[in-house]
Design an enzyme around this catalytic site. Structure first.
Site, PDB file in Angstrom:
ATOM      1  N   HIS A  75       1.090  -1.507  -0.249  1.00 33.02           N
ATOM      2  CA  HIS A  75       0.018  -0.100   0.379  1.00 33.02           C
ATOM      3  C   HIS A  75       1.194   1.325  -0.227  1.00 33.02           C
ATOM      4  O   HIS A  75       1.609   1.474   0.851  1.00 33.02           O
ATOM      5  CB  HIS A  75      -1.421   0.017   1.769  1.00 33.02           C
ATOM      6  CG  HIS A  75      -2.369  -0.679   1.056  1.00 33.02           C
ATOM      7  ND1 HIS A  75      -3.489  -0.695   1.982  1.00 33.02           N
ATOM      8  CD2 HIS A  75      -2.250  -1.833  -0.305  1.00 33.02           C
ATOM      9  CE1 HIS A  75      -3.926  -1.855   1.524  1.00 33.02           C
ATOM     10  NE2 HIS A  75      -3.342  -2.363   0.416  1.00 33.02           N
ATOM     11  N   TYR A 204      -9.191   5.686   7.340  1.00 37.09           N
ATOM     12  CA  TYR A 204      -9.566   5.564   8.993  1.00 37.09           C
ATOM     13  C   TYR A 204     -10.482   7.414   8.864  1.00 37.09           C
ATOM     14  O   TYR A 204     -10.169   8.066   8.216  1.00 37.09           O
ATOM     15  CB  TYR A 204      -8.237   6.577   9.345  1.00 37.09           C
ATOM     16  CG  TYR A 204      -6.901   4.821   9.616  1.00 37.09           C
ATOM     17  CD1 TYR A 204      -5.848   5.217   8.519  1.00 37.09           C
ATOM     18  CD2 TYR A 204      -6.618   4.813  10.251  1.00 37.09           C
ATOM     19  CE1 TYR A 204      -5.061   4.186   8.198  1.00 37.09           C
ATOM     20  CE2 TYR A 204      -5.303   3.664  10.862  1.00 37.09           C
ATOM     21  CZ  TYR A 204      -5.214   3.524   9.444  1.00 37.09           C
ATOM     22  OH  TYR A 204      -4.303   2.649   9.510  1.00 37.09           O
ATOM     23  N   PRO A 296      -4.334   0.790  18.595  1.00 34.86           N
ATOM     24  CA  PRO A 296      -3.966   0.336  17.165  1.00 34.86           C
ATOM     25  C   PRO A 296      -3.899   0.776  16.320  1.00 34.86           C
ATOM     26  O   PRO A 296      -3.346   1.002  14.906  1.00 34.86           O
ATOM     27  CB  PRO A 296      -4.786  -1.221  17.285  1.00 34.86           C
ATOM     28  CG  PRO A 296      -5.858  -0.554  17.797  1.00 34.86           C
ATOM     29  CD  PRO A 296      -5.283   0.066  19.692  1.00 34.86           C
ATOM     30  N   LYS A 300       0.710   0.057  15.055  1.00 37.49           N
ATOM     31  CA  LYS A 300       2.629  -0.220  15.248  1.00 37.49           C
ATOM     32  C   LYS A 300       2.639  -1.479  16.831  1.00 37.49           C
ATOM     33  O   LYS A 300       4.052  -0.957  16.786  1.00 37.49           O
ATOM     34  CB  LYS A 300       3.121   1.277  16.107  1.00 37.49           C
ATOM     35  CG  LYS A 300       2.868   2.437  14.955  1.00 37.49           C
ATOM     36  CD  LYS A 300       4.749   2.959  14.804  1.00 37.49           C
ATOM     37  CE  LYS A 300       3.732   3.763  13.296  1.00 37.49           C
ATOM     38  NZ  LYS A 300       4.049   2.843  11.900  1.00 37.49           N
ATOM     39  N   TYR A 388       4.123   6.934  10.230  1.00 38.18           N
ATOM     40  CA  TYR A 388       3.052   6.108   9.612  1.00 38.18           C
ATOM     41  C   TYR A 388       4.233   4.937   9.266  1.00 38.18           C
ATOM     42  O   TYR A 388       3.890   3.559   9.202  1.00 38.18           O
ATOM     43  CB  TYR A 388       2.125   6.017   8.729  1.00 38.18           C
ATOM     44  CG  TYR A 388       0.445   4.917   8.779  1.00 38.18           C
ATOM     45  CD1 TYR A 388      -0.267   5.159   9.635  1.00 38.18           C
ATOM     46  CD2 TYR A 388       0.805   3.874   7.623  1.00 38.18           C
ATOM     47  CE1 TYR A 388      -1.149   4.011   9.491  1.00 38.18           C
ATOM     48  CE2 TYR A 388      -0.126   3.281   7.977  1.00 38.18           C
ATOM     49  CZ  TYR A 388      -1.052   3.296   7.958  1.00 38.18           C
ATOM     50  OH  TYR A 388      -2.142   2.071   8.422  1.00 38.18           O
TER      51      TYR A 388
HETATM   52  P1  RFL Z   1       1.062 -11.334  21.459  1.00 37.71           P
HETATM   53  O1  RFL Z   1       0.435 -11.435  20.467  1.00 37.71           O
HETATM   54  O2  RFL Z   1       0.269 -11.470  22.539  1.00 37.71           O
HETATM   55  O3  RFL Z   1       2.313 -12.558  22.121  1.00 37.71           O
HETATM   56  C1  RFL Z   1       2.498 -13.053  23.475  1.00 37.71           C
HETATM   57  C2  RFL Z   1       2.032 -14.958  23.683  1.00 37.71           C
HETATM   58  O4  RFL Z   1       2.694 -14.929  25.017  1.00 37.71           O
HETATM   59  C3  RFL Z   1       2.047 -16.243  25.289  1.00 37.71           C
HETATM   60  N1  RFL Z   1       1.731 -16.072  26.544  1.00 37.71           N
HETATM   61  C4  RFL Z   1       1.942 -16.890  27.552  1.00 37.71           C
HETATM   62  N2  RFL Z   1       3.390 -17.916  27.227  1.00 37.71           N
HETATM   63  C5  RFL Z   1       3.981 -18.459  28.675  1.00 37.71           C
HETATM   64  N3  RFL Z   1       3.402 -18.572  29.577  1.00 37.71           N
HETATM   65  C6  RFL Z   1       2.515 -17.334  30.543  1.00 37.71           C
HETATM   66  N4  RFL Z   1       2.435 -16.554  31.330  1.00 37.71           N
HETATM   67  C7  RFL Z   1       1.841 -16.594  28.963  1.00 37.71           C
HETATM   68  N5  RFL Z   1       1.126 -15.972  28.785  1.00 37.71           N
HETATM   69  C8  RFL Z   1       0.892 -15.085  27.748  1.00 37.71           C
HETATM   70  C9  RFL Z   1       0.168 -15.929  24.325  1.00 37.71           C
HETATM   71  O5  RFL Z   1      -0.712 -16.818  24.704  1.00 37.71           O
HETATM   72  C10 RFL Z   1       0.874 -15.224  23.041  1.00 37.71           C
HETATM   73  O6  RFL Z   1       0.777 -16.461  22.222  1.00 37.71           O
HETATM   74  O7  RFL Z   1       2.667 -10.817  22.030  1.00 37.71           O
HETATM   75  P2  RFL Z   1       3.344 -10.121  20.409  1.00 37.71           P
HETATM   76  O8  RFL Z   1       4.585 -11.320  20.256  1.00 37.71           O
HETATM   77  O9  RFL Z   1       4.710  -9.174  21.780  1.00 37.71           O
HETATM   78  O10 RFL Z   1       3.305  -9.731  19.542  1.00 37.71           O
HETATM   79  C11 RFL Z   1       3.064  -8.037  19.941  1.00 37.71           C
HETATM   80  C12 RFL Z   1       1.206  -8.209  18.914  1.00 37.71           C
HETATM   81  O11 RFL Z   1       0.661  -9.584  19.073  1.00 37.71           O
HETATM   82  C13 RFL Z   1       0.822  -7.196  18.929  1.00 37.71           C
HETATM   83  O12 RFL Z   1       1.835  -5.854  19.251  1.00 37.71           O
HETATM   84  C14 RFL Z   1      -0.640  -6.506  17.085  1.00 37.71           C
HETATM   85  O13 RFL Z   1      -1.127  -7.392  17.838  1.00 37.71           O
HETATM   86  C15 RFL Z   1      -1.006  -4.917  17.167  1.00 37.71           C
HETATM   87  N6  RFL Z   1      -1.549  -4.382  16.415  1.00 37.71           N
HETATM   88  C16 RFL Z   1      -1.519  -4.354  15.736  1.00 37.71           C
HETATM   89  N7  RFL Z   1      -0.355  -4.214  15.536  1.00 37.71           N
HETATM   90  C17 RFL Z   1       0.242  -3.871  14.561  1.00 37.71           C
HETATM   91  O14 RFL Z   1       1.582  -3.486  14.111  1.00 37.71           O
HETATM   92  N8  RFL Z   1      -0.005  -3.266  13.123  1.00 37.71           N
HETATM   93  C18 RFL Z   1      -1.361  -3.598  12.912  1.00 37.71           C
HETATM   94  O15 RFL Z   1      -2.030  -3.429  12.788  1.00 37.71           O
HETATM   95  C19 RFL Z   1      -1.816  -3.271  14.715  1.00 37.71           C
HETATM   96  N9  RFL Z   1      -3.227  -3.556  14.643  1.00 37.71           N
HETATM   97  C20 RFL Z   1      -2.852  -4.530  17.066  1.00 37.71           C
HETATM   98  C21 RFL Z   1      -4.107  -4.305  15.915  1.00 37.71           C
HETATM   99  C22 RFL Z   1      -4.020  -5.768  18.136  1.00 37.71           C
HETATM  100  C23 RFL Z   1      -4.832  -5.347  18.335  1.00 37.71           C
HETATM  101  N10 RFL Z   1      -5.356  -5.724  19.402  1.00 37.71           N
HETATM  102  C24 RFL Z   1      -6.740  -6.798  19.807  1.00 37.71           C
HETATM  103  C25 RFL Z   1      -4.710  -5.587  20.529  1.00 37.71           C
HETATM  104  C26 RFL Z   1      -4.931  -4.499  16.211  1.00 37.71           C
HETATM  105  C27 RFL Z   1      -6.140  -5.320  16.975  1.00 37.71           C
HETATM  106  C28 RFL Z   1      -7.552  -5.072  17.128  1.00 37.71           C
HETATM  107  C1  PHB Z   2      -5.986  -4.255  11.116  1.00 37.59           C
HETATM  108  O1  PHB Z   2      -6.373  -4.354   9.445  1.00 37.59           O
HETATM  109  O2  PHB Z   2      -6.025  -4.853  11.752  1.00 37.59           O
HETATM  110  C2  PHB Z   2      -5.605  -2.993  11.164  1.00 37.59           C
HETATM  111  C3  PHB Z   2      -5.185  -2.461  10.006  1.00 37.59           C
HETATM  112  C4  PHB Z   2      -4.729  -0.624  10.728  1.00 37.59           C
HETATM  113  C5  PHB Z   2      -4.930  -0.904  11.865  1.00 37.59           C
HETATM  114  C6  PHB Z   2      -5.309  -1.341  13.226  1.00 37.59           C
HETATM  115  C7  PHB Z   2      -5.618  -2.250  12.279  1.00 37.59           C
HETATM  116  O3  PHB Z   2      -4.708   1.004  12.677  1.00 37.59           O
END
Ligand code: RFL
Ligand code: PHB
Length: 401
Positions: A75, A204, A296, A300, A388
Site C-alpha cells: 500500500h 481511517y 492500534p 504499530k 506511519y
Molecule cells: P502476543 O501476540 O500477545 O503474544 C504473546 C504470547 O505469549 C503467550 N503467553 C504466555 N506464554 C507462556 N506463559 C505465560 N504466562 C503466557 N502469557 C501469555 C500468549 O498466549 C501469546 O501467544 O505478543 P507479541 O508476540 O509481543 O506480539 C504483539 C502483537 O500481537 C501486537 O502488538 C499487535 O497485534 C498489535 N496490533 C497491531 N499491530 C501492528 O503492528 N499493526 C496493526 O495493524 C495492529 N492492529 C493490533 C491491531 C492489536 C489489536 N488488538 C486486539 C489488541 C489491531 C488490534 C485489534
Molecule cells: C487491521 O487491519 O487490523 C488494522 C489496520 C490498521 C490499523 C489497525 C488495525 O491501524
C-alpha cells in the site's frame, strides 16, 4: 520432572517469540519456546494487519517471507475520511517511495510456526503455570507444568515475549520496574468477513458517531472496526447492526459501495498506551507487548515487537559470536527510544480520530482543524506519513528524506 538445557528460553509463541526463535536459529543459537496456549488458539487471534518495511525486511532475514511477498498487499497510501469526504495521504510521495504491506498477523504467525516446525525446533504448547527464576544471576531457569508434571528449562538468557498479561513482566520485583499507562475511554469492535474491500486502500474515519476503520486481509477478506463504548459486549452487536453503524460513519460514496456479509470473527479490544521501563533485568529481556502496548490506530504494535526482536537477536548474536555484552547492555535504551516515538504517534493519531465521551464540543472542533491542516499542509502530512511507514532505526536517522 524433566530438565531441558538451552541457550535462550523464550516465553510466548506470539509473533515476537516466534520471530526471535527463528532469527536465533539462523544465527546458530539454540532456543526453546514455552507457550501457555495451543497453536490453534494462537492462530485464531485476529490482530494486526499492517507491516512496516523494516518488519518485512526482518521477515526476509528470518527466511519466512515467501508467502508474504506472494500474497501481501503493498500500500502506497491510505485515506482520512472526515466531514463526509475522503482525503488521500500519499505515503510514497511523502516519504521518498516508502510503503507498508498489508498481511495479517495470523499469516505471519503461521509462516513462523511452519518454519519452526520444518527446522525441528522445540515449542512447548499448553504449558501451565510458567514461572521465571534466578534471572538476576548467571543461571536463569523457567519452570512449567504439562501433563501433570513440572518441567525445568535451564538457559543462559530468558526472553519474555509473553504479551501484556504474561508471566515475565509480572515476575520482575516491583521496585525494579516503572510503568506508564493510559487507558482510553472507548474500545474497537472489529469484524472479519469474506467480502471484497470497500476500497483498495485503508480508510481511517473521524465521525460524530465515532471512529471507523476499513481495512483488509486480502482482495477477498476484509477487516472493519468501529469505535464502541469501553463496556460494550460483542453479544450486543449482530452483523446487521455492525454494518449499519459502519455505513453511517463512512462518506456517502463509500457507504453506498460497501459489500456486507456474515462475519467470521467479531471481537472488542480496549485501547491502551503502556510502557514498562527498563526492558532488561539481569538475564531477562522483555520484548513486544510484554513491555509496551500502543492503541492500534497507528498500526504499530506488531512492528514494535519486531523491532525489539531485531535488537535482541542482534545483541545475542554479538554476545555468543564476539563474547561482547555491548548489545545486550544497550538493548533497553535503544528499544525504548523508538518505542516512545511510536507511543507518541499512536497516542496522537488516536486522539485525533476518536470521539471522546466527555467532550464538550471543543475536542471535535480542534480535531477538525487539525485534520484540515493535515490534508492541506505537505509538512503536516509528511510528519504523519514518515511515522506511519515506520521511523528508521538508530544510526540511520539521515535516511529520512
Ligand atoms: P502476543 O501476540 O500477545 O503474544 C504473546 C504470547 O505469549 C503467550 N503467553 C504466555 N506464554 C507462556 N506463559 C505465560 N504466562 C503466557 N502469557 C501469555 C500468549 O498466549 C501469546 O501467544 O505478543 P507479541 O508476540 O509481543 O506480539 C504483539 C502483537 O500481537 C501486537 O502488538 C499487535 O497485534 C498489535 N496490533 C497491531 N499491530 C501492528 O503492528 N499493526 C496493526 O495493524 C495492529 N492492529 C493490533 C491491531 C492489536 C489489536 N488488538 C486486539 C489488541 C489491531 C488490534 C485489534
Ligand atoms: C487491521 O487491519 O487490523 C488494522 C489496520 C490498521 C490499523 C489497525 C488495525 O491501524
Amino acid at each position: 520432572m524433566t530438565i531441558h538445557r538451552t541457550q535462550v528460553a523464550i516465553v510466548g509463541a506470539g509473533p515476537a517469540g516466534l520471530l526471535l526463535g527463528q532469527l536465533l536459529h539462523r544465527y546458530g543459537i539454540d532456543n526453546l519456546i514455552v507457550e501457555r496456549q495451543g497453536a490453534d488458539y494462537v492462530l485464531g487471534r485476529i490482530r494486526a494487519g499492517v507491516l512496516e518495511q523494516t518488519t518485512v525486511d526482518l521477515l526476509d532475514e528470518a527466511g519466512v517471507s515467501r508467502r508474504l511477498h506472494a500474497e501481501g498487499l503493498v500500500h502506497d497510501g491510505y485515506e482520512l475520511c472526515f466531514g463526509g469526504a475522503r482525503h488521500r495521504i500519499d505515503l510514497a510521495a511523502l516519504t521518498g517511495g516508502k510503503h507498508v504491506t498489508v498481511y495479517g498477523q495470523t499469516e505471519v504467525t503461521r509462516d513462523l510456526m511452519e518454519a519452526r516446525a520444518a527446522a525441528g525446533l522445540p515449542t512447548v504448547y499448553e504449558a501451565k503455570n510458567v514461572a521465571l527464576h534466578d534471572f538476576d544471576g548467571t543461571a536463569p531457569r523457567i519452570t512449567y507444568e504439562r501433563d501433570g508434571a513440572t518441567h525445568t528449562v535451564e538457559a543462559d538468557f530468558i526472553a519474555g515475549c509473553d504479551g501484556y498479561h504474561g508471566a515475565s513482566r509480572a515476575s520482575v520485583p516491583e521496585g525494579a520496574i516503572r510503568t506508564y499507562e493510559k487507558i482510553y475511554p472507548f474500545g474497537w469492535l472489529g469484524i472479519l468477513a469474506d467480502t471484497p474491500p470497500v476500497s483498495h486502500e485503508l480508510i481511517y474515519t473521524n465521525h460524530d458517531r465515532g471512529f471507523a476503520l476499513c481495512s483488509m486481509r486480502s482482495p477477498t477478506r476484509t477487516r472493519y472496526y468501529v469505535q464502541c463504548p469501553l463496556d460494550d459486549k460483542v453479544e450486543n452487536w449482530s452483523d446487521a447492526a455492525f454494518w449499519d453503524e459502519l455505513r453511517r460513519r463512512l462518506d456517502p460514496a463509500t457507504a453506498e459501495s460497501l459489500v456486507t456479509g456474515p462475519s467470521i470473527e467479531k471481537s472488542i479490544a480496549p485501547l491502551r498506551s503502556f510502557v514498562a521501563e527498563p526492558m532488561r533485568f539481569g538475564r531477562l529481556f522483555l520484548a513486544g507487548d510484554a513491555a509496551h502496548i500502543v492503541p492500534p490506530t497507528g498500526a504499530k504494535g506488531l512492528n514494535l515487537a519486531a523491532s525489539d526482536v531485531r535488537h535482541l537477536a542482534y545483541a545475542l548474536r554479538e554476545f555468543y559470536g564476539e563474547r561482547s555484552a555491548a548489545g545486550i547492555d544497550r538493548y533497553s535504551e535503544v528499544c525504548l527510544r523508538r518505542i516512545w516515538k511510536a507511543e507518541r504517534f499512536s497516542w496522537w493519531f488516536t486522539s485525533l480520530m476518536h470521539k471522546f465521551p466527555d467532550d464538550s464540543g471543543i475536542t471535535a472542533k480542534l480535531q477538525r482543524a487539525e485534520l484540515d491542516y493535515l490534508v492541506g499542509s505537505r509538512a503536516a502530512a509528511t510528519t504523519m506519513a514518515e511515522n506511519y511507514v515506520g521511523l528508521p532505526f538508530e544510526g540511520a536517522a539521515a535516511a529520512v528524506a
